[in-house]
Design a protein around this motif. Structure first.
Motif, PDB file in Angstrom:
ATOM      1  N   VAL A   1       0.823  -1.205   0.000  1.00 45.91           N
ATOM      2  CA  VAL A   1       0.000   0.000   0.000  1.00 45.91           C
ATOM      3  C   VAL A   1       0.861   1.261   0.000  1.00 45.91           C
ATOM      4  CG1 VAL A   1      -0.212   0.201   2.518  1.00 45.91           C
ATOM      5  CG2 VAL A   1      -2.078   1.007   1.045  1.00 45.91           C
ATOM      6  N   THR A   2       2.106   1.160   0.468  1.00 47.17           N
ATOM      7  CA  THR A   2       3.002   2.315   0.427  1.00 47.17           C
ATOM      8  C   THR A   2       3.519   2.581  -0.982  1.00 47.17           C
ATOM      9  OG1 THR A   2       5.025   1.055   0.856  1.00 47.17           O
ATOM     10  CG2 THR A   2       3.797   1.849   2.785  1.00 47.17           C
ATOM     11  N   GLY A   3       3.335   1.622  -1.887  1.00 45.78           N
ATOM     12  CA  GLY A   3       3.860   1.766  -3.247  1.00 45.78           C
ATOM     13  C   GLY A   3       5.308   1.357  -3.375  1.00 45.78           C
ATOM     14  N   MET A   4       5.934   0.974  -2.255  1.00 46.23           N
ATOM     15  CA  MET A   4       7.346   0.589  -2.264  1.00 46.23           C
ATOM     16  C   MET A   4       7.451  -0.850  -1.751  1.00 46.23           C
ATOM     17  SD  MET A   4       8.879   4.196  -0.837  1.00 46.23           S
ATOM     18  CE  MET A   4       7.453   4.529   0.201  1.00 46.23           C
ATOM     19  N   PRO A   5       7.269  -1.832  -2.615  1.00 46.36           N
ATOM     20  CA  PRO A   5       7.156  -3.222  -2.160  1.00 46.36           C
ATOM     21  C   PRO A   5       8.474  -3.825  -1.705  1.00 46.36           C
ATOM     22  CG  PRO A   5       7.185  -3.136  -4.552  1.00 46.36           C
ATOM     23  CD  PRO A   5       7.143  -1.713  -4.078  1.00 46.36           C
ATOM     24  N   SER A   6       8.400  -4.689  -0.691  1.00 44.56           N
ATOM     25  CA  SER A   6       9.505  -5.579  -0.364  1.00 44.56           C
ATOM     26  C   SER A   6       9.280  -6.844  -1.183  1.00 44.56           C
ATOM     27  CB  SER A   6       9.532  -5.893   1.129  1.00 44.56           C
ATOM     28  OG  SER A   6       9.832  -4.731   1.871  1.00 44.56           O
ATOM     29  N   LEU A   7      10.262  -7.244  -1.970  1.00 48.26           N
ATOM     30  CA  LEU A   7      10.055  -8.282  -2.977  1.00 48.26           C
ATOM     31  C   LEU A   7      10.517  -9.665  -2.529  1.00 48.26           C
ATOM     32  CD1 LEU A   7      11.118  -6.019  -5.942  1.00 48.26           C
ATOM     33  CD2 LEU A   7       8.821  -6.919  -5.561  1.00 48.26           C
ATOM     34  N   TYR A   8      10.728  -9.847  -1.220  1.00 43.36           N
ATOM     35  CA  TYR A   8      11.188 -11.158  -0.745  1.00 43.36           C
ATOM     36  C   TYR A   8      10.164 -12.254  -0.998  1.00 43.36           C
ATOM     37  CZ  TYR A   8       8.338  -9.981   3.351  1.00 43.36           C
ATOM     38  OH  TYR A   8       7.303  -9.623   4.175  1.00 43.36           O
ATOM     39  N   SER A   9       8.869 -11.897  -1.057  1.00 44.52           N
ATOM     40  CA  SER A   9       7.836 -12.917  -1.239  1.00 44.52           C
ATOM     41  C   SER A   9       7.409 -13.082  -2.697  1.00 44.52           C
ATOM     42  CB  SER A   9       6.609 -12.581  -0.394  1.00 44.52           C
ATOM     43  OG  SER A   9       6.037 -11.358  -0.819  1.00 44.52           O
ATOM     44  N   ALA A  10       7.916 -12.248  -3.600  1.00 43.11           N
ATOM     45  CA  ALA A  10       7.517 -12.338  -5.010  1.00 43.11           C
ATOM     46  C   ALA A  10       8.093 -13.615  -5.636  1.00 43.11           C
ATOM     47  CB  ALA A  10       8.000 -11.106  -5.776  1.00 43.11           C
ATOM     48  N   GLN A  11       7.223 -14.334  -6.337  1.00 39.13           N
ATOM     49  CA  GLN A  11       7.611 -15.619  -6.936  1.00 39.13           C
ATOM     50  C   GLN A  11       7.734 -15.463  -8.433  1.00 39.13           C
ATOM     51  OE1 GLN A  11       7.762 -19.030  -5.293  1.00 39.13           O
ATOM     52  NE2 GLN A  11       8.875 -19.251  -7.202  1.00 39.13           N
ATOM     53  N   PRO A  12       8.914 -15.695  -9.003  1.00 37.78           N
ATOM     54  CA  PRO A  12       9.066 -15.591 -10.467  1.00 37.78           C
ATOM     55  C   PRO A  12       8.236 -16.647 -11.189  1.00 37.78           C
ATOM     56  CG  PRO A  12      11.213 -15.666  -9.358  1.00 37.78           C
ATOM     57  CD  PRO A  12      10.181 -16.048  -8.352  1.00 37.78           C
ATOM     58  N   ALA A  13       7.897 -16.347 -12.436  1.00 34.14           N
ATOM     59  CA  ALA A  13       7.229 -17.329 -13.283  1.00 34.14           C
ATOM     60  C   ALA A  13       8.281 -18.280 -13.851  1.00 34.14           C
ATOM     61  CB  ALA A  13       6.495 -16.628 -14.423  1.00 34.14           C
ATOM     62  N   ALA A  14       7.814 -19.422 -14.329  1.00 34.29           N
ATOM     63  CA  ALA A  14       8.721 -20.387 -14.948  1.00 34.29           C
ATOM     64  C   ALA A  14       9.321 -19.788 -16.231  1.00 34.29           C
ATOM     65  CB  ALA A  14       7.982 -21.665 -15.275  1.00 34.29           C
ATOM     66  N   ARG A  15      10.561 -20.105 -16.482  1.00 35.37           N
ATOM     67  CA  ARG A  15      11.233 -19.651 -17.700  1.00 35.37           C
ATOM     68  C   ARG A  15      11.784 -20.859 -18.456  1.00 35.37           C
ATOM     69  NH1 ARG A  15      12.298 -14.210 -18.201  1.00 35.37           N
ATOM     70  NH2 ARG A  15      12.020 -12.947 -16.342  1.00 35.37           N
ATOM     71  N   LEU A  16      11.822 -20.725 -19.761  1.00 34.26           N
ATOM     72  CA  LEU A  16      12.453 -21.762 -20.597  1.00 34.26           C
ATOM     73  C   LEU A  16      13.935 -21.494 -20.712  1.00 34.26           C
ATOM     74  CD1 LEU A  16       9.859 -21.966 -23.501  1.00 34.26           C
ATOM     75  CD2 LEU A  16      10.074 -23.496 -21.552  1.00 34.26           C
ATOM     76  N   GLN A  17      14.702 -22.528 -20.724  1.00 33.07           N
ATOM     77  CA  GLN A  17      16.130 -22.394 -20.924  1.00 33.07           C
ATOM     78  C   GLN A  17      16.464 -22.788 -22.380  1.00 33.07           C
ATOM     79  OE1 GLN A  17      17.358 -24.896 -17.438  1.00 33.07           O
ATOM     80  NE2 GLN A  17      18.828 -23.237 -17.206  1.00 33.07           N
ATOM     81  N   PRO A  18      17.193 -21.924 -23.065  1.00 34.62           N
ATOM     82  CA  PRO A  18      17.570 -22.276 -24.444  1.00 34.62           C
ATOM     83  C   PRO A  18      18.495 -23.467 -24.500  1.00 34.62           C
ATOM     84  CG  PRO A  18      18.607 -20.209 -23.753  1.00 34.62           C
ATOM     85  CD  PRO A  18      17.737 -20.643 -22.630  1.00 34.62           C
TER      86      PRO A  18
END
Length: 497
Positions: free
Chosen positions: A480-497
């Motif tokens: 809500v402050t607009g300044m997130p702590s990103l420790y809980s953000a989960q990346p999406a799966a990525r393909l490896q070339p």
């Protein structure tokens, strides 16, 4: 051979490119580099966000603006001037240096030292000193009773390593920081990106979720294409005009959250028509907030009665926004002797340019001509006190999760942002902030909010709903402050070339 063919077919079927490092989360939060990664040398929303991934404070805000433990596990008030904090055991800085009471004292002493040049010193200058009880206990002593000490600590203070800083010096620390946070600094490619990596010894078990956290600095005109191409996972400033396209795109999604952010505009009460309360009220009646939200925020906001917002401590829910009433505005101006109109001169921070343009058109309907200059953040602060101004517009977040912050920077006579001079308001603000009893402090804050509304000390506008563009599969909860702590953000799966 078959695996490679299948991967290629999957990649061709996807709506955008998802190649990249596995476990990497890429954020676009700004168009330019931060001024410094030394948290005690900076005071801006975007800079703050990066620093908060590297550093921890004693306390922090959760995503809804509630204070929670960080490097301090508990606290208790000893007397009107002293608060004792018990520190988290076993925490180390990224370089292996131990976190302890000496780290806390060193850090706060450095914040308070005028030679450090902390830009937000005024917001923590109520602190007098730090007393060390033992390695795991400190007492913070204030100059006078401070009911907002916890908010100040959560909003502004993060802990730095005395040994490392002393060894490498301030210049290197600003570009190669070391903290206790969820992510460790790796590299800074000027003009392009800052790369951080997961802190495997972080004090929160199982966090952070991302292996790599990259902040990219991308010109505004290219940000959407980078999101669509999968080279950005979270775009933190999604234009309202792009929300429909991002929502419809199969590879992206829109995330919204009401934020502690408003466009604050304060009046110079010492000159011309604005000395008259009826004129100030008329200018508020002449603002069509629904139209302002529609065209400035593309509908992503709510009208406000003052500068305070729902969710902030001290918000007065009994107040209602000034209605759009041109007849009433015109009547008040005539009563005040300004029926033929007048001119106003203003500074406008670049964040408020579109809103100022809309309000200029609206005020023209009651004979008020708004003449304004667009200023960057630095010039706005340095020139506002000496300029020949009637009012000043500027977008403002609230890092303290309390009505005190935006009110004080906009209205308190000692604030570098304020051109208001009201001794009665100043006394009310100091009394509220000095009150230790929580319920009494809240009631005083609501009373002060009523006074600001009645006196119409500024143009009251909106609370912004912040819009994020997010790559599908990314798990991200905004703050809500607009300044997130990103420790809980989960990346999406990525393909490896």
């Amino acid at each position: 051979m078959i695996r490679k063919a299948l991967l290629l077919m999957c990649a061709l079927a996807l709506p955008f490119n998802v190649w990249g490092r596995v476990g990497e989360l890429v954020i676009c939060d700004d168009v330019v580099d931060p001024s410094s990664l030394d948290p005690q040398k900076q005071f801006s929303e975007k800079n703050h966000t990066i620093c908060h991934q590297i550093f921890d404070g004693l306390l922090r805000f959760d995503n809804d603006g509630r204070i929670e433990p960080a490097l301090a596990v508990s606290w208790r008030r000893l007397d009107p001037l002293k608060v004792e904090f018990k520190l988290r055991k076993g925490v180390r800085f990224h370089n292996g240096e131990p976190f302890n009471a000496a780290s806390v004292k060193f850090t706060i002493d450095r914040y308070l030292d005028p030679k450090t040049g902390f830009p937000a010193l005024a917001f923590i200058s109520t602190i007098d000193r730090v007393d060390i009880i033992d390695d795991e206990t400190v007492v913070i002593v204030t100059k006078f009773p401070d009911g907002l000490l916890l908010n100040r600590l959560a909003g502004f203070v993060v802990i730095v390593p005395p040994g490392y800083l002393g060894k490498v010096g301030e210049a290197k620390f600003a570009t190669h920081p070391v903290g206790t946070g969820a992510f460790k600094f790796v590299s800074w490619e000027a003009g392009k990106s800052i790369t951080l990596e997961r802190n495997p010894a972080y004090w929160m078990p199982g966090y952070p979720k991302a292996e790599v956290l990259t902040f990219r600095f991308i010109p505004t005109k290219h940000q959407l294409e980078e999101l669509y191409a999968g080279r950005v996972d979270i775009l933190t400033e999604l234009p309202g005009t792009a929300t429909m396209a991002v929502a419809k795109n199969p590879g992206t999604a829109v995330v919204k959250k009401e934020s502690f952010y408003t466009l604050a505009a304060n009046f110079n009460l010492t000159r011309g028509p604005l000395r008259d309360r009826r004129v100030r009220q008329a200018l508020n009646f002449a603002v069509d907030r629904d139209e302002l939200i529609r065209y400035d925020l593309m509908g992503n906001g709510r009208p406000l009665a003052t500068f305070s917002m729902p969710g902030e401590e001290g918000f007065n829910p009994d107040l209602r926004p000034y209605p759009y009433d041109l007849a009433r505005a015109t009547k008040l101006l005539k009563e005040a002797g300004y029926g033929k109109g007048f001119k106003l001169k203003a500074f406008v921070k670049s964040t408020g340019e579109r809103a100022a343009r809309i309000i200029k058109v609206q005020w023209k309907k009651v004979g008020v001509d708004l003449d304004y200059e667009i200023k960057n953040e630095g010039d706005f602060i340095s020139q506002i006190k000496s300029a020949d101004l009637d009012l000043a517009f500027g977008g403002s977040p609230d890092p303290m999760a309390h009505v005190f912050f935006i009110q004080s920077i906009s209205l308190y006579s000692r604030s570098p942002y304020s051109i208001v001079n009201s001794p009665e308001y100043d006394r009310g603000l100091v009394e509220m902030a000095s009150t230790l009893d929580d319920e009494t402090r809240v009631q005083l804050a609501k009373k002060l909010d009523q006074y600001i509304y009645d006196e119409a000390f500024g143009v009251f506008t909106y609370q912004r709903t912040k819009i994020y563009g997010v790559r599908r599969g990314v798990d991200f909860i905004p703050s809500v402050t607009g300044m997130p702590s990103l420790y809980s953000a989960q990346p999406a799966a990525r393909l490896q070339p």
